[in-house]
Scaffold this motif. Structure first.
Motif, short mmCIF file in Angstrom:
data_model
loop_
_atom_site.label_atom_id
_atom_site.label_comp_id
_atom_site.label_asym_id
_atom_site.label_seq_id
_atom_site.Cartn_x
_atom_site.Cartn_y
_atom_site.Cartn_z
N UNK A 1 9.68 0.02 -41.33
CA UNK A 1 9.17 1.25 -40.72
C UNK A 1 9.25 1.16 -39.20
N UNK A 2 9.02 2.31 -38.60
CA UNK A 2 9.11 2.41 -37.15
C UNK A 2 7.71 2.47 -36.56
N UNK A 3 7.48 1.70 -35.54
CA UNK A 3 6.17 1.74 -34.88
C UNK A 3 6.36 2.05 -33.40
N UNK A 4 5.33 2.64 -32.82
CA UNK A 4 5.36 2.94 -31.40
C UNK A 4 4.61 1.85 -30.63
N UNK A 5 5.24 1.38 -29.59
CA UNK A 5 4.67 0.31 -28.77
C UNK A 5 4.40 0.86 -27.38
N UNK A 6 3.24 0.55 -26.86
CA UNK A 6 2.92 0.94 -25.48
C UNK A 6 2.60 -0.32 -24.70
N UNK A 7 3.19 -0.45 -23.53
CA UNK A 7 2.92 -1.63 -22.71
C UNK A 7 2.55 -1.20 -21.31
N UNK A 8 1.65 -1.96 -20.72
CA UNK A 8 1.24 -1.71 -19.35
C UNK A 8 0.97 -3.06 -18.71
N UNK A 9 1.41 -3.24 -17.49
CA UNK A 9 1.12 -4.48 -16.78
C UNK A 9 0.61 -4.11 -15.40
N UNK A 10 -0.47 -4.77 -15.01
CA UNK A 10 -1.04 -4.45 -13.69
C UNK A 10 -0.21 -5.15 -12.63
N UNK A 11 0.35 -4.38 -11.74
CA UNK A 11 1.19 -4.93 -10.68
C UNK A 11 1.31 -3.89 -9.60
N UNK A 12 1.30 -4.35 -8.33
CA UNK A 12 1.32 -3.41 -7.21
C UNK A 12 2.63 -2.65 -7.10
N UNK A 13 3.74 -3.27 -7.48
CA UNK A 13 5.06 -2.64 -7.37
C UNK A 13 5.29 -2.13 -5.95
N UNK A 14 5.20 -3.04 -5.00
CA UNK A 14 5.40 -2.67 -3.59
C UNK A 14 6.86 -2.27 -3.41
N UNK A 15 7.08 -1.03 -2.96
CA UNK A 15 8.45 -0.51 -2.98
C UNK A 15 9.32 -1.03 -1.84
N UNK A 16 8.71 -1.60 -0.81
CA UNK A 16 9.49 -2.04 0.35
C UNK A 16 9.72 -0.92 1.34
N UNK A 17 9.06 0.23 1.13
CA UNK A 17 9.21 1.35 2.06
C UNK A 17 7.90 1.70 2.75
N UNK A 18 6.80 1.18 2.22
CA UNK A 18 5.50 1.49 2.84
C UNK A 18 5.33 0.65 4.11
N UNK A 19 4.48 1.16 5.01
CA UNK A 19 4.19 0.43 6.25
C UNK A 19 2.71 0.15 6.33
N UNK A 20 2.34 -0.99 6.95
CA UNK A 20 0.92 -1.28 7.15
C UNK A 20 0.44 -0.61 8.43
N UNK A 21 -0.83 -0.89 8.80
CA UNK A 21 -1.44 -0.20 9.95
C UNK A 21 -0.66 -0.43 11.23
N UNK A 22 -0.05 -1.60 11.39
CA UNK A 22 0.70 -1.91 12.61
C UNK A 22 2.11 -1.33 12.58
N UNK A 23 2.48 -0.71 11.51
CA UNK A 23 3.82 -0.12 11.41
C UNK A 23 4.87 -1.08 10.92
N UNK A 24 4.44 -2.25 10.44
CA UNK A 24 5.41 -3.17 9.87
C UNK A 24 5.66 -2.81 8.40
N UNK A 25 6.90 -2.94 8.01
CA UNK A 25 7.24 -2.62 6.62
C UNK A 25 6.68 -3.71 5.72
N UNK A 26 5.98 -3.28 4.68
CA UNK A 26 5.48 -4.24 3.69
C UNK A 26 6.66 -4.62 2.79
#
Lengths: 138, 109
Positions: free
Chosen positions: B19-44
C-alpha cells in the motif's frame, strides 16, 4: 515625422528593447530550464502545481507538485535572485510522483515546475503567486 | 550550524503490504540563504541543508537537491510504497558536512 533611414533605426531599436526588457528577469530561469531539458520540447499535460494565489509571507510558501510518471521534478522561482528551488528525483518506491514543500519567494512572481517523464519527455507548468512580504531578507 | 537540529518524521506505524503511505518530514534548521545581512551590513554566510533522501530497506524513495530558496525548517511531504515490513531511513546533508539521520520502522498490518 518623415520616415527616414535614421528614424526607422531609432524606432526599431526602441521596439527591440521594449520586447526584451520584460523577459530579462526570467533569463536566469530560462537558462536553468534549458540546462534541465537540454533544449528538448516541453509539453504541458500531466503536471499539476498546487500553490496559493496570494502568499502573505514569502518566507514560507507551501507548494506541491504532482506529476504522475515523472522521474524527476525541477522547481524554479523565476523572480528570485537565484531561480533554483529544488530538484526532486523519485526512486522505485515512490508511489505517486508528488512532493510538497515550503519555499521562499522574494516577491510576486511565477513559480515554474518541470517534470522529466520516464520516457525522457518533459512537461512544464507555472503558477503566478502574489507575495505580500518578500522572503529573501536584506 | 549544527546546533539544535532536530529531525521530525511522521510515518504510520503499520501499513498493508504494497500500500501507499504519506510521509511528512520536518527538520529544524535555519537555512541561512547567504543573502541576508546582519546589523553591520555584513552578509551572513550561506548555511543550508543541500540534500534530503529517503530510503526504505535500502531502496530509494525520493532524493531532493535543495537550494537556498527552501524555507527555514525544511518540510517535505511525499508518498511511498511499503512492499514489506521494514525501516524508512531519512538523511539530511548539511553544507558544513554534517549528516542528520532519522529512522522509522513500519509493520505490516
Amino acid at each position: 515625422m518623415e520616415l527616414t533611414r535614421r528614424n526607422a533605426l531609432v524606432v526599431g531599436a526602441g521596439a527591440f528593447a521594449a520586447t526584451f526588457l520584460p523577459f530579462q528577469a526570467y533569463a536566469a530561469a530560462d537558462e536553468a530550464i534549458a540546462a534541465f531539458t537540454g533544449g528538448a520540447d516541453v509539453g504541458t499535460d500531466g503536471i499539476t502545481l498546487i500553490s496559493p494565489e496570494i502568499a502573505e509571507n514569502g518566507n514560507t510558501v507551501p507548494v506541491s507538485v504532482d506529476a504522475p510518471g515523472a522521474v524527476s521534478i525541477l522547481l524554479l522561482a523565476a523572480g528570485n535572485p537565484e531561480p533554483g528551488v529544488a530538484l526532486a528525483n523519485f526512486g522505485p518506491l515512490a508511489t505517486k510522483q508528488s512532493v510538497g514543500m515550503r519555499i521562499r519567494l522574494a516577491g510576486t512572481q511565477d513559480v515554474i515546475a518541470i517534470a522529466k517523464m520516464a520516457d525522457g519527455s518533459f512537461v512544464k507548468t507555472s503558477n503566478a503567486i502574489k507575495v505580500t512580504i518578500g522572503g529573501c531578507g536584506g | 550550524m549544527a546546533s539544535g537540529v532536530k529531525p521530525r518524521v511522521k510515518v504510520p506505524k503499520t501499513a498493508a503490504a504494497g500500500s501507499s503511505i504519506t510521509i511528512k518530514t520536518l527538520i529544524s534548521h535555519k537555512m541561512e540563504s547567504g543573502r541576508r545581512k546582519d546589523k553591520e551590513g555584513n552578509v551572513i554566510p550561506r548555511s543550508i541543508i543541500n540534500r534530503f533522501t529517503c530510503d526504505f530497506n535500502g531502496q530509494n524513495v525520493i532524493d531532493v537537491a535543495m537550494e537556498p530558496a527552501i524555507s527555514t525548517n525544511p518540510f517535505f511531504q511525499f508518498d511511498a510504497t511499503v512492499p514489506e515490513a521494514g525501516e524508512f531511513k531519512f538523511t539530511w546533508y548539511d553544507d558544513d558536512g554534517d549528516v542528520y539521520e532519522a529512522t522509522k520502522s513500519v509493520a505490516i498490518a
